[in-house]
Design an enzyme around this catalytic site. Structure first.
Site, short mmCIF file in Angstrom:
data_model
loop_
_atom_site.label_atom_id
_atom_site.label_comp_id
_atom_site.label_asym_id
_atom_site.label_seq_id
_atom_site.Cartn_x
_atom_site.Cartn_y
_atom_site.Cartn_z
N ARG A 74 0.83 -1.42 0.08
CA ARG A 74 0.10 -0.08 -0.13
C ARG A 74 0.91 1.28 -0.05
O ARG A 74 1.70 1.45 1.02
CB ARG A 74 -0.75 0.11 1.30
CG ARG A 74 -1.57 1.13 1.31
CD ARG A 74 -2.84 1.19 2.43
NE ARG A 74 -3.20 2.78 2.53
CZ ARG A 74 -3.35 3.36 3.48
NH1 ARG A 74 -2.71 3.10 4.82
NH2 ARG A 74 -3.96 4.84 3.44
N HIS A 118 -3.12 11.09 0.44
CA HIS A 118 -2.56 10.80 1.90
C HIS A 118 -1.83 12.23 2.23
O HIS A 118 -0.63 12.25 2.47
CB HIS A 118 -1.40 9.56 1.86
CG HIS A 118 -1.17 9.15 3.20
ND1 HIS A 118 -1.43 7.95 3.59
CD2 HIS A 118 -0.91 9.44 4.25
CE1 HIS A 118 -0.99 7.61 4.74
NE2 HIS A 118 -0.89 8.87 5.37
N GLU A 163 -7.35 8.43 6.06
CA GLU A 163 -7.69 9.07 7.47
C GLU A 163 -8.29 10.62 7.27
O GLU A 163 -7.57 11.63 7.65
CB GLU A 163 -6.40 9.25 8.29
CG GLU A 163 -5.99 7.91 8.67
CD GLU A 163 -5.09 7.63 9.73
OE1 GLU A 163 -4.56 8.88 10.05
OE2 GLU A 163 -4.73 6.74 10.19
N ASN A 281 -7.40 1.78 10.08
CA ASN A 281 -6.24 2.33 10.56
C ASN A 281 -6.34 2.27 12.17
O ASN A 281 -7.20 2.99 12.59
CB ASN A 281 -5.58 3.61 10.16
CG ASN A 281 -5.32 3.70 8.63
OD1 ASN A 281 -5.43 2.56 7.97
ND2 ASN A 281 -4.83 4.77 8.17
N TYR A 283 -4.18 2.36 16.05
CA TYR A 283 -2.93 2.70 16.59
C TYR A 283 -3.13 2.68 18.07
O TYR A 283 -2.55 1.94 18.95
CB TYR A 283 -2.32 4.06 16.37
CG TYR A 283 -1.59 4.03 15.16
CD1 TYR A 283 -0.59 3.65 14.75
CD2 TYR A 283 -2.35 4.22 14.05
CE1 TYR A 283 0.31 3.46 13.46
CE2 TYR A 283 -1.90 4.21 12.72
CZ TYR A 283 -0.63 3.93 12.35
OH TYR A 283 0.04 3.88 11.26
N GLU A 340 -3.60 -0.18 8.39
CA GLU A 340 -2.26 0.60 9.10
C GLU A 340 -2.55 0.00 10.34
O GLU A 340 -3.53 -0.02 10.86
CB GLU A 340 -2.17 2.19 9.23
CG GLU A 340 -1.85 2.80 7.76
CD GLU A 340 -1.72 4.32 8.08
OE1 GLU A 340 -1.35 4.86 9.22
OE2 GLU A 340 -1.86 4.85 6.81
C1 BGC Z 1 -0.96 8.05 9.05
C2 BGC Z 1 0.44 7.85 8.93
C3 BGC Z 1 1.29 8.09 9.93
C4 BGC Z 1 0.92 7.27 11.07
C5 BGC Z 1 1.72 7.11 12.44
C6 BGC Z 1 -1.50 7.50 10.58
O1 BGC Z 1 -2.32 8.23 11.18
O2 BGC Z 1 -1.92 7.61 8.22
O3 BGC Z 1 0.84 8.54 7.61
O4 BGC Z 1 2.62 8.08 9.72
O5 BGC Z 1 -0.48 7.04 11.59
O6 BGC Z 1 1.38 8.41 13.07
#
Ligand code: BGC
Length: 435
Positions: A74, A118, A163, A281, A283, A340
């Site tokens: 990707r 992006h 995002e 995505n 985190y 992601e």
């Molecule tokens: C984004 C990336 C970023 C990653 C880590 C995501 O929000 O798509 O571009 O590097 O998080 O922060």
């Protein structure tokens, strides 16, 4: 739990974060060029001028991908390479780069997955109002068509936006990302115009015969700091998680946008044009309390009882699992791809030449296990793409955070696969049926 046949393992990157070569082959300036060259915006004045020099080193980077055994890569297409002023005919030399990249990937047996936006908006479009202007949505659809015209015969999987919530919130509401506007709740038109652009792009891509289209949304489970803070958590959930998903999958906005004057009745059908997959995505979760002041109804509270990544983000694989469950209950979902998931740590090359990033292995292992649990419960997930292949330009944090499976020495551009690279390679190999 078994993975679906054809499950895709991959890695993800984005143009401005790795390509460099900002003045080559007719590329125009983007909002991130402007932002990163404005003193005080990016930590230590870092910018994407050179980044990982992927624009020149892509053959080496494809070789690294081959070594991993990934099915899919990707990456994103830089709009200012294709339309340097954001409008008009395509700059053939800009498209040539992606042409070469796509051919190189296919020759290596890796399926390209192209993200069209992006975050690197052509600066002239921002000068005309950027995503606050409705016209940008039409410009985006036009750009999407131009890219598909060149690549749709070889690129199967397409992601319109990455995002959009981050662009609206960090870019237009809070001003910590390009274009650095601090409009707070007045930034909401930037949400609608991105979503309209997404819907129009879906039509443009379908017009070129594309069959696999989605968008990649950022999701963060909202935790209330106390039972009394539940309304604050719900408001954050609406803002962060629902604002960019309800309109696409349900055809309507959640409360805060209903009846906004910049929404035309016919827009909702465009935005809700069926997509083929949803990109997730993930985190970290976010904890919220009721705001004591300011225009927003919530305030973010640190989560302190979990280990954290180098960004200070809490590591909570269970929150990923609960997010996947929530999405599955909330919507009649198309197939999901984890577009992601990853973490930064202050990785260094040891005296023995090894980059021992065991915390990353632990992070990825736990999150992939959470995903597999969700799959076992019936959530239809078709692929997982780690962020990121290479250490890269982490937006306002510059080159400080290191998110890659591969370490990059920015002085020499030397790539050194980290321990996690070998771990991910082995995981992919072991999840393939024996030949
Ligand atoms: C984004 C990336 C970023 C990653 C880590 C995501 O929000 O798509 O571009 O590097 O998080 O922060």
């Amino acid at each position: 739990m078994g993975l679906a046949e054809g499950f895709r393992w991959g890695v993800a990157t984005a143009a401005y974060q790795i390509e460099g070569a900002v003045d080559e082959d007719g590329r125009g300036p983007s909002t991130w060029d402007t932002f990163s060259h404005t003193p005080g915006r990016v930590r230590d004045g870092h910018n994407g001028d050179v980044a990982c020099d992927h624009y020149h080193r892509w053959p080496e980077d494809i070789a690294l991908m081959s070594g991993l055994g990934i099915d899919t890569y990707r990456f994103s297409i830089a709009w200012p390479r294709v339309q340097p002023s954001g409008i008009g005919r395509a700059n053939a030399r800009g498209l040539d780069f992606y042409d070469r990249l796509v051919d190189g990937l296919l020759a290596a047996g890796i399926a390209p997955a192209a993200t069209l936006y992006h975050w690197d908006l052509p600066q002239p479009l921002e000068d005309a109002g950027g995503w606050m202007e409705r016209d940008t949505a039409y410009r985006f659809a036009e750009f999407s068509y131009l890219v598909a015209e060149r690549l749709s015969d070889r690129v199967e999987m397409w992601i319109t936006l990455n995002e959009p919530v981050v662009v609206m919130a960090y870019g237009y509401a809070f001003g910590v990302y390009a274009p650095g506007k601090t409009l707070m709740l007045d930034a909401l038109p930037a949400a609608h115009h991105q979503l309209l652009g997404h819907g129009l792009a879906v039509h443009a891509l379908r017009g070129r015969g594309v069959r696999s289209i989605g968008l990649a949304n950022h999701y963060s489970p909202a935790w209330a700091a106390s039972p009394g803070d539940q309304p604050a958590a719900d408001a954050f959930d609406t803002f962060m998680n629902r604002l960019f998903t309800d309109p696409v999958l349900l055809g309507r906005y959640p409360g805060l946008m209903a009846d906004a004057p910049f929404i035309r009745a016919e827009d909702m059908a465009v935005i809700a044009t069926p997509i083929d997959f949803l990109g997730v995505n993930y985190y970290q979760p976010t904890r919220l309390k009721t705001a004591s002041e300011g225009p927003l109804p919530f305030e973010i509270v640190d989560i302190t009882e979990y280990p954290t990544t180098g960004m200070g983000w809490p590591i909570v694989p269970d929150a990923f699992l609960s997010l996947l469950r929530t999405l599955d209950t909330r919507y009649d979902l198309p197939p999901l791809y984890i577009t992601e998931n990853g973490c930064s740590f202050p990785d260094e090359i040891g005296p023995d030449g090894v980059v021992d990033d065991s915390p990353r292995i632990k992070f990825l292992d736990a999150h992939i296990r959470a995903m597999r649990t969700a799959i076992g419960e019936g959530v239809d997930i078709r692929g997982y793409f780690t962020w990121s292949l290479l250490d890269n330009f982490e937006w306002s944090e510059g080159y400080h955070p290191r998110f890659g499976l591969v370490h990059v020495d920015y002085e020499t551009q030397k790539r050194t696969p980290k321990k996690s690279y070998g771990w991910y390679r082995d995981l992919i190999a072991s999840s393939k049926p024996p030949l």
